[in-house]
Design an enzyme around this catalytic site. Sequence first.
Site, PDB file in Angstrom:
ATOM      1  N   ASP A 102       0.893  -1.261  -0.114  1.00 16.73           N
ATOM      2  CA  ASP A 102       0.044   0.253   0.151  1.00 16.73           C
ATOM      3  C   ASP A 102       0.824   1.226  -0.038  1.00 16.73           C
ATOM      4  OD1 ASP A 102      -2.038  -1.829   0.502  1.00 16.73           O
ATOM      5  OD2 ASP A 102      -2.122  -1.540   2.630  1.00 16.73           O
TER       6      ASP A 102
HETATM    7  N1  URA Z   1      -0.843  -5.962   4.134  1.00 19.08           N
HETATM    8  C1  URA Z   1      -1.448  -4.877   4.062  1.00 19.08           C
HETATM    9  O1  URA Z   1      -2.547  -4.624   4.554  1.00 19.08           O
HETATM   10  N2  URA Z   1      -0.703  -3.649   3.247  1.00 19.08           N
HETATM   11  C2  URA Z   1       0.485  -4.274   2.746  1.00 19.08           C
HETATM   12  O2  URA Z   1       0.889  -3.091   2.030  1.00 19.08           O
HETATM   13  C3  URA Z   1       0.910  -5.112   2.733  1.00 19.08           C
HETATM   14  C4  URA Z   1       0.224  -6.303   3.455  1.00 19.08           C
END
Ligand code: URA
Length: 235
Positions: A102
């Site tokens: 993310d």
């Molecule tokens: N899990 C998440 O919630 N976000 C990420 O970026 C990676 C794993």
Amino acid sequence: MRLAKYLAHAGVASRRAAEDLIRAGRVAVDGEVVDDLGRRLDGGEEVRVDGEVVGGPEERVVWLVHKPAGVVSTARDTHGRPTVVSLVPDAGARLYPVGRLDADTTGLILLTNDGELANRLMHPRYEVPRMYEATVRGGPVAEAALDALRSGVRLDDGVTAPALVRSLGPDRLELVLHEGRKRQVRRMCEAVGHPVVALRRVAFGPLTLGALAEGEARRLEAAEVEALRTAATKE
Ligand code: URA
């Protein structure tokens, strides 16, 4: 190797677009235009596209990047935000991120021009483990919540696979997942009543962030790439 594959490996175009170039008579091998898609190369030939010599197949590389928050992990961003690709001081290779983090997640992400390795690393069959450190709200996290995270949490896309989870402090968790669904760690923690306030990936398969500073990138050594391949080979 077939001519179109050679052109694709050399970074000229995708395999299909390379076939179009060949059909259009824009590709010459040792000075002769070749429009036969079946033409094979031994490796010693001089290949030109529109008269320009094309280099040999691009060397396969893997980079490990410590992604800062606010940087996106797609190869390009339609909103003009910085991408992980721009953190790699290697303009020569066409690098693609292996999976996603993310925008607000920090930590380890791999970039490579080796499409086959990237596909394997992302394939659920190999279950390459990813380790995360999460800072959560509402701590301390009770043993029952830790157990729920370990054994499987019901999310709107199904129950999560078993995970290794331990407490690193009253509001900090370490989670090792063998799957990579969208925003999975955030959704799992939220589901047990502890929304994530900060998330960092610290390991991917055999690789760890180590002392690499945020925003920095380093090219993997051959032995590290080999270890990655092994991690994505086990049945
Ligand atoms: N899990 C998440 O919630 N976000 C990420 O970026 C990676 C794993």
